[in-house]
Design a protein around this motif. Structure first.
Motif, short mmCIF file in Angstrom:
data_model
loop_
_atom_site.label_atom_id
_atom_site.label_comp_id
_atom_site.label_asym_id
_atom_site.label_seq_id
_atom_site.Cartn_x
_atom_site.Cartn_y
_atom_site.Cartn_z
N ARG A 120 0.83 -1.21 0.00
CA ARG A 120 0.00 0.00 0.00
C ARG A 120 0.87 1.26 0.00
NH1 ARG A 120 -5.37 -0.92 1.54
NH2 ARG A 120 -5.70 1.28 1.04
N MET A 124 0.86 4.31 -2.77
CA MET A 124 0.77 5.74 -2.45
C MET A 124 1.87 6.53 -3.14
SD MET A 124 -0.08 5.65 1.63
CE MET A 124 -1.03 4.30 2.31
N ASP A 161 -6.38 4.71 1.21
CA ASP A 161 -4.98 5.10 1.37
C ASP A 161 -4.84 6.27 2.34
OD1 ASP A 161 -4.14 3.16 -0.34
OD2 ASP A 161 -3.92 4.46 -2.09
#
Length: 633
Positions: A120, A124, A161
């Motif tokens: 993740r 980002m 996110d």
């Protein structure tokens, strides 16, 4: 007559002009019709009240039936609604139970959530939410063993996110990462893409490194034949990612997921989509183009995502081009502290190509086509891609459970003597390793019954099950021999045929399996089978993991290639109570194993050499038969 006519004709007909009829026939007809209409009108007036009553009763009856039907429908709808509410409640309870189990399993195995969290963070960076400097700090935070990641992120790992980023910033303590950050750039990983020993090696090594507090990631091609069921949380990063190849930048799709608790990234070319939309992983004329594209794209991805790994681990010739690519192009772009480690499962497969092809991935052919760089020693007009990895890596590991460094350099280098000798100081020899859990006969899930050295009844049961599955006579006293072809099997097939024919007359049973999924192996096995037809011999040309385990358990002898133990056959055979016997036995070939002055071998390799390396197949069969006879007496 006229009076009667006027009396019966309705008023509206009185205004009809009188005229003489041409004959009597129309008058008679008119008179008859008028009398008939008069009767019908009178009867209609008399029946009208009765019809009205009947119509009202009919409407009432229909209305009553409709009301009853609607009531029944209403009751049924209420019952169905109640049932749906019950089902919904049950589903919610099951969902809550599954969520609690998921959270519990995550806390028991934090590596899965660590891997997903790291992916993740990559997402980002690629989407511009996070800069590379802050991402580097978060990666250090996540891998820090003093931080219980599951406690902080288990409940929000599926959130957006923005929420995860807020939590990362909240718990960030800027502590320095204690372990190493290691990225594998490879072409196989068990169980998502498996051909030979490389797949199990990458997965097993990654698990061990994780348990010692290191951050481990794997980058793979997005094969069309990828085993998607073994990937958790697979999703595509919605960001533009381009990599260089053949003079242009090309778009790629990036997928991330977690494989057995290990963070995995999959690169899917868009323009060159055909590179990995193939039935097999290897064995195509454009293999160099396929894997050099992937190698360059992997380095471009590492750079763009802001990763600064301590080690980039490359494997075999397929990703050896990463070595010169890294030091000539990427090292001076913020990755100077990164080191390159090459592991070779064997040295036979090297990939020789025209020097001009190096330019496709951005390298300078004139600079690299030199004797001390990539130029092949035996064919100087070509470049050797495996040699590129050897020359440009900081450390080189050659996998071998049997041979020493001197033996590999002098007799098993397959034309790479000069390169290996020149870089001998960075050359390491490591025994083959594999995950012990699936290769333990006491708890092997593929066996009808487990067994140990103290209780071997399960081995006899496995042998009977193997004979039954292969359609062979079920005779526990028969000696059973198993042999697995691999992509690097270099055996004298005529010699094996002769051994099989001689042994079959004594009731010895054989099973030959093509355990590799590599292109062309099926043809090799079929060619061998064509010249050897015997009732005691069976051939299997498909990869079957359960059958493979059963063969180790049910066999008395496992034929092994001691020159190239790609799958560590001798060790597995010993664990399952089978004798590992050289498939190509000659006295001259085995003299090099007997080297009392060699101190580099492990105790395991010494045991294998001293016990089995000097035994031929016929000798092994004789010993087993004699031992069985003594046991019966």
């Amino acid at each position: 007559m006229e009076v009667s006519l006027r009396a019966t004709v309705p008023p509206q007909f009185n205004r009809i002009p009188k005229s003489k009829p041409h004959n009597n026939r129309p008058v008679v007809c008119c008179f008859g019709l008028e009398n008939h209409n008069s009767v019908e009108l009178n009867q209609s007036k008399n029946d009208e009240p009765e019809r009205t009553h009947n119509d009202i009763w009919r409407l009432f009856t229909e209305a009553q039936r409709n009301i009853m039907y609607l009531n029944r429908q209403r009751v049924q709808a209420i019952e169905e609604l109640d049932e749906m509410k019950k089902e919904q409640k049950s589903l919610l309870e099951k969902l809550e139970q599954l969520e609690s189990q998921t959270h519990a399993s995550i806390k028991e195995d934090p590596f899965s959530i660590i891997s997903e969290l790291l992916l993740r963070i990559d997402s980002m960076v690629l989407t511009g939410i996070l800069d590379t400097r802050e991402a580097s700090g978060f990666r250090s935070l996540v891998i820090n063993t003093s931080l219980n990641v599951a406690d902080y992120f288990a409940d929000i790992i599926s959130k957006s996110d923005a929420e995860i980023l807020a939590q990362l910033r909240h718990v960030s303590n800027k502590k320095k990462m204690k372990g190493f950050h290691i990225i594998h750039i490879c072409t196989e990983m068990e169980p998502v893409a498996s051909v030979g020993s490389l797949a199990s090696y990458v997965t097993s090594l990654s698990h061990v490194l994780q348990r010692h507090g290191n951050l481990v990631e794997v980058i793979l091609p997005m094969y069309a034949t990828l085993n998607l069921e073994s990937i958790n949380s697979l999703w595509e990063i919605k960001a533009e990612f381009f990599s260089y190849f053949d003079g242009q930048l090309h778009r790629n799709r990036i997928w991330t997921g977690v494989v057995n608790g290990i963070a995995a990234t999959f690169i899917q070319p868009v323009y060159y989509s055909s590179f990995f939309n193939t039935e097999n992983i290897y064995g195509y004329p454009n293999d160099f183009e396929r894997f050099s594209y992937f190698s360059r794209a992997s380095l471009d991805y590492i750079l763009k995502s802001g990763k600064k790994p301590d080690v980039i681990h490359i494997h075999n010739w397929e990703t050896s081009i990463v070595g010169p690519l890294f030091w000539d192009i990427f090292a001076n772009q913020g990755l100077a502290a990164t080191r390159i480690l090459l592991t070779c499962q064997g040295l036979k497969s090297q990939c020789l190509e025209q020097p001009d092809k190096l330019a496709m991935c951005g390298l300078d052919p004139a600079k690299l086509h030199r004797h001390d760089r990539l130029q092949d020693n035996n064919k100087p007009h070509l470049v050797n891609i495996l040699k590129a990895g050897i020359v440009y890596s900081n450390k080189v590991i050659v996998m071998s459970s049997i041979h020493s460094k001197d033996q590999i350099v002098s007799t098993l280098s397959h034309g790479l003597e000069f390169a290996l000798d020149t870089h001998k100081d960075k050359l390491l020899i490591a025994p083959f390793g594999y995950d012990d859990s699936p290769w333990d006969p006491s708890q092997d899930k593929f066996l009808p019954r487990g067994y140990t050295a103290d209780d071997t009844r399960g081995k006899a049961i496995s042998k009977a099950a193997l004979q039954q599955q292969l359609g062979l006579p079920e005779n526990i006293a028969s000696v059973f021999v198993g042999y697995m072809f691999t992509e690097d099997s270099d055996v004298d097939l005529e010699n094996i045929k002769s051994l099989v024919r001689d042994s079959s007359t004594r009731g010895v049973q054989f099973i030959f399996v093509g355990i590799s999924k590599i292109y062309g192996m099926k043809n090799k096995l079929e060619s061998f089978q064509e010249g050897l037809k015997d009732e005691n011999v069976r051939f299997v040309d498909e990869y079957d993991e359960s059958l493979l385990h059963l063969i180790f358990a049910g066999s008395d002898i496992i034929l092994c290639s001691f020159d190239d133990p790609m799958l560590q056959m001798p060790v597995k055979a010993i664990k399952y109570g089978a004798a590992p016997v050289p498939v190509n036995f000659t006295d001259d070939r085995l003299r090099k194993f007997i080297d009392p002055g060699n101190t580099e071998r492990t105790q395991l390799s010494e045991y294998i050499i001293n016990t089995f390396a000097n035994v031929s197949l016929s000798q092994a069969i004789d010993e087993i038969v004699e031992e069985e006879a003594i046991t019966v007496e």
